[in-house]
Design a protein around this motif. Structure first.
Motif, PDB file in Angstrom:
ATOM      1  N   ARG A   1       0.834  -1.210   0.000  1.00  0.00           N
ATOM      2  CA  ARG A   1       0.000   0.000   0.000  1.00  0.00           C
ATOM      3  C   ARG A   1       0.860   1.248   0.000  1.00  0.00           C
ATOM      4  NH1 ARG A   1      -4.945   1.936   2.521  1.00  0.00           N
ATOM      5  NH2 ARG A   1      -5.134   4.021   1.643  1.00  0.00           N
ATOM      6  N   TRP A   2       1.932   1.234   0.771  1.00  0.00           N
ATOM      7  CA  TRP A   2       2.875   2.361   0.835  1.00  0.00           C
ATOM      8  C   TRP A   2       3.453   2.610  -0.552  1.00  0.00           C
ATOM      9  CZ3 TRP A   2       8.361   1.734   3.221  1.00  0.00           C
ATOM     10  CH2 TRP A   2       8.971   2.974   3.422  1.00  0.00           C
ATOM     11  N   THR A   3       3.825   1.542  -1.249  1.00  0.00           N
ATOM     12  CA  THR A   3       4.416   1.668  -2.582  1.00  0.00           C
ATOM     13  C   THR A   3       3.394   2.191  -3.584  1.00  0.00           C
ATOM     14  OG1 THR A   3       5.904  -0.153  -2.079  1.00  0.00           O
ATOM     15  CG2 THR A   3       5.645   0.430  -4.384  1.00  0.00           C
ATOM     16  N   VAL A   4       2.199   1.620  -3.590  1.00  0.00           N
ATOM     17  CA  VAL A   4       1.167   2.053  -4.534  1.00  0.00           C
ATOM     18  C   VAL A   4       0.831   3.528  -4.334  1.00  0.00           C
ATOM     19  CG1 VAL A   4      -1.281   1.766  -5.127  1.00  0.00           C
ATOM     20  CG2 VAL A   4       0.196  -0.235  -4.916  1.00  0.00           C
ATOM     21  N   GLU A   5       0.640   3.916  -3.087  1.00  0.00           N
ATOM     22  CA  GLU A   5       0.339   5.330  -2.811  1.00  0.00           C
ATOM     23  C   GLU A   5       1.505   6.223  -3.243  1.00  0.00           C
ATOM     24  OE1 GLU A   5      -2.547   6.606  -1.911  1.00  0.00           O
ATOM     25  OE2 GLU A   5      -3.439   4.611  -1.754  1.00  0.00           O
ATOM     26  N   GLY A   6       2.730   5.777  -3.006  1.00  0.00           N
ATOM     27  CA  GLY A   6       3.889   6.560  -3.425  1.00  0.00           C
ATOM     28  C   GLY A   6       3.970   6.708  -4.936  1.00  0.00           C
ATOM     29  N   LEU A   7       3.690   5.638  -5.663  1.00  0.00           N
ATOM     30  CA  LEU A   7       3.706   5.704  -7.123  1.00  0.00           C
ATOM     31  C   LEU A   7       2.586   6.596  -7.666  1.00  0.00           C
ATOM     32  CD1 LEU A   7       4.561   1.993  -7.937  1.00  0.00           C
ATOM     33  CD2 LEU A   7       6.059   3.994  -8.159  1.00  0.00           C
ATOM     34  N   ARG A   8       1.527   6.742  -6.897  1.00  0.00           N
ATOM     35  CA  ARG A   8       0.443   7.649  -7.272  1.00  0.00           C
ATOM     36  C   ARG A   8       0.746   9.098  -6.881  1.00  0.00           C
ATOM     37  NH1 ARG A   8      -4.665   3.942  -5.312  1.00  0.00           N
ATOM     38  NH2 ARG A   8      -4.606   2.527  -7.074  1.00  0.00           N
ATOM     39  N   GLY A   9       1.905   9.311  -6.243  1.00  0.00           N
ATOM     40  CA  GLY A   9       2.306  10.657  -5.864  1.00  0.00           C
ATOM     41  C   GLY A   9       1.780  11.109  -4.524  1.00  0.00           C
ATOM     42  N   ARG A  10       1.315  10.162  -3.709  1.00  0.00           N
ATOM     43  CA  ARG A  10       0.776  10.505  -2.391  1.00  0.00           C
ATOM     44  C   ARG A  10       1.629   9.866  -1.303  1.00  0.00           C
ATOM     45  NH1 ARG A  10      -4.818   9.149  -4.837  1.00  0.00           N
ATOM     46  NH2 ARG A  10      -4.292   7.056  -4.176  1.00  0.00           N
ATOM     47  N   PHE A  11       1.789  10.606  -0.211  1.00  0.00           N
ATOM     48  CA  PHE A  11       2.482  10.067   0.949  1.00  0.00           C
ATOM     49  C   PHE A  11       1.496   9.237   1.751  1.00  0.00           C
ATOM     50  CE2 PHE A  11       5.234  13.531  -0.188  1.00  0.00           C
ATOM     51  CZ  PHE A  11       6.484  12.997   0.036  1.00  0.00           C
ATOM     52  N   TYR A  12       1.929   8.064   2.193  1.00  0.00           N
ATOM     53  CA  TYR A  12       1.053   7.166   2.938  1.00  0.00           C
ATOM     54  C   TYR A  12       1.555   7.039   4.355  1.00  0.00           C
ATOM     55  CZ  TYR A  12      -1.227   2.863   4.441  1.00  0.00           C
ATOM     56  OH  TYR A  12      -1.940   1.935   5.136  1.00  0.00           O
ATOM     57  N   ARG A  13       0.658   7.270   5.290  1.00  0.00           N
ATOM     58  CA  ARG A  13       0.967   7.133   6.706  1.00  0.00           C
ATOM     59  C   ARG A  13      -0.112   6.293   7.348  1.00  0.00           C
ATOM     60  NH1 ARG A  13       3.142  12.408   9.807  1.00  0.00           N
ATOM     61  NH2 ARG A  13       4.831  11.254  10.710  1.00  0.00           N
ATOM     62  N   PRO A  14       0.168   5.014   7.582  1.00  0.00           N
ATOM     63  CA  PRO A  14      -0.895   4.191   8.176  1.00  0.00           C
ATOM     64  C   PRO A  14      -1.219   4.668   9.588  1.00  0.00           C
ATOM     65  CG  PRO A  14       1.174   2.993   8.157  1.00  0.00           C
ATOM     66  CD  PRO A  14       1.401   4.274   7.407  1.00  0.00           C
ATOM     67  N   ARG A  15      -2.468   4.652   9.892  1.00  0.00           N
ATOM     68  CA  ARG A  15      -2.919   5.034  11.227  1.00  0.00           C
ATOM     69  C   ARG A  15      -3.314   3.760  11.966  1.00  0.00           C
ATOM     70  NH1 ARG A  15      -2.538  10.208  10.421  1.00  0.00           N
ATOM     71  NH2 ARG A  15      -3.593  11.305   8.768  1.00  0.00           N
ATOM     72  N   VAL A  16      -2.605   3.501  13.037  1.00  0.00           N
ATOM     73  CA  VAL A  16      -2.864   2.308  13.837  1.00  0.00           C
ATOM     74  C   VAL A  16      -3.399   2.767  15.189  1.00  0.00           C
ATOM     75  CG1 VAL A  16      -1.855   0.219  14.810  1.00  0.00           C
ATOM     76  CG2 VAL A  16      -0.978   1.117  12.655  1.00  0.00           C
ATOM     77  N   ALA A  17      -4.583   2.282  15.504  1.00  0.00           N
ATOM     78  CA  ALA A  17      -5.224   2.672  16.760  1.00  0.00           C
ATOM     79  C   ALA A  17      -4.361   2.238  17.950  1.00  0.00           C
ATOM     80  CB  ALA A  17      -6.608   2.026  16.850  1.00  0.00           C
ATOM     81  N   PRO A  18      -4.401   3.003  19.029  1.00  0.00           N
ATOM     82  CA  PRO A  18      -3.604   2.647  20.207  1.00  0.00           C
ATOM     83  C   PRO A  18      -3.896   1.243  20.726  1.00  0.00           C
ATOM     84  CG  PRO A  18      -4.416   4.882  20.428  1.00  0.00           C
ATOM     85  CD  PRO A  18      -5.064   4.304  19.200  1.00  0.00           C
ATOM     86  N   TRP A  19      -5.139   0.795  20.666  1.00  0.00           N
ATOM     87  CA  TRP A  19      -5.454  -0.545  21.159  1.00  0.00           C
ATOM     88  C   TRP A  19      -4.828  -1.608  20.261  1.00  0.00           C
ATOM     89  CZ3 TRP A  19      -8.073  -4.196  18.392  1.00  0.00           C
ATOM     90  CH2 TRP A  19      -8.803  -3.767  17.283  1.00  0.00           C
ATOM     91  N   VAL A  20      -4.682  -1.326  18.965  1.00  0.00           N
ATOM     92  CA  VAL A  20      -4.023  -2.272  18.060  1.00  0.00           C
ATOM     93  C   VAL A  20      -2.522  -2.311  18.364  1.00  0.00           C
ATOM     94  CG1 VAL A  20      -3.490  -2.804  15.648  1.00  0.00           C
ATOM     95  CG2 VAL A  20      -5.762  -1.967  16.269  1.00  0.00           C
TER      96      VAL A  20
END
Length: 139
Positions: free
Chosen positions: A102-121
């Motif tokens: 997902r990080w790679t695909v978003e990067g190739l689309r020109g977008r920065f990807y920052r996954p959001r992981v909930a504190p409980w996760v």
């Protein structure tokens, strides 16, 4: 203290590199490591693979111990041996690959990807790692 807050980058500022640069660098580094590992059997001694610092200091297995052997076994089609090397890491690997994809695909689309992981996760992942460490050192 107020000066430090003003000099911190704002949320809207973007780094000077392309969004795909970091995931592609991870791909290149991973491919280089896999290339070296393909010809280096970590089950045998006398290679240039790093030792686990946690195991070196404590003598105990960390949650990732066996990961290099597991990767070698997976690359050579030895799935049962990979399972024995590190079960938890083997089960977590598809999630890590999905995040990298997902990080790679978003990067190739020109977008920065920052996954959001909930504190409980995050707490769940940490708890599972601690439980795995305790379990594998007791057995």
């Amino acid at each position: 203290m107020a000066d430090a807050a003003r000099s911190a980058p704002s949320e809207g500022r973007r780094p000077p590199w392309h969004p795909a640069a970091a995931p592609l660098a991870v791909l290149v580094a991973g491919a280089a490591g896999a290339g070296y590992l393909w010809f280096t059997d970590p089950h045998e001694s006398g290679h240039l693979l790093p030792r686990c610092p946690f195991r070196y200091v404590t003598g105990l297995l960390c949650p990732a111990c066996g990961g290099t052997r597991m990767t070698y076994d997976l690359m050579h089609g030895h799935f049962a041996a990979a399972w024995l090397d590190n079960r938890a890491l083997l089960l977590a690997a598809p999630f890590a690959l999905a995040l990298w994809g997902r990080w790679t695909v978003e990067g190739l689309r020109g977008r920065f990807y920052r996954p959001r992981v909930a504190p409980w996760v995050q707490a769940l992942i940490l708890g599972a790692a601690v439980a795995w460490t305790v379990a594998r050192n007791l057995v």
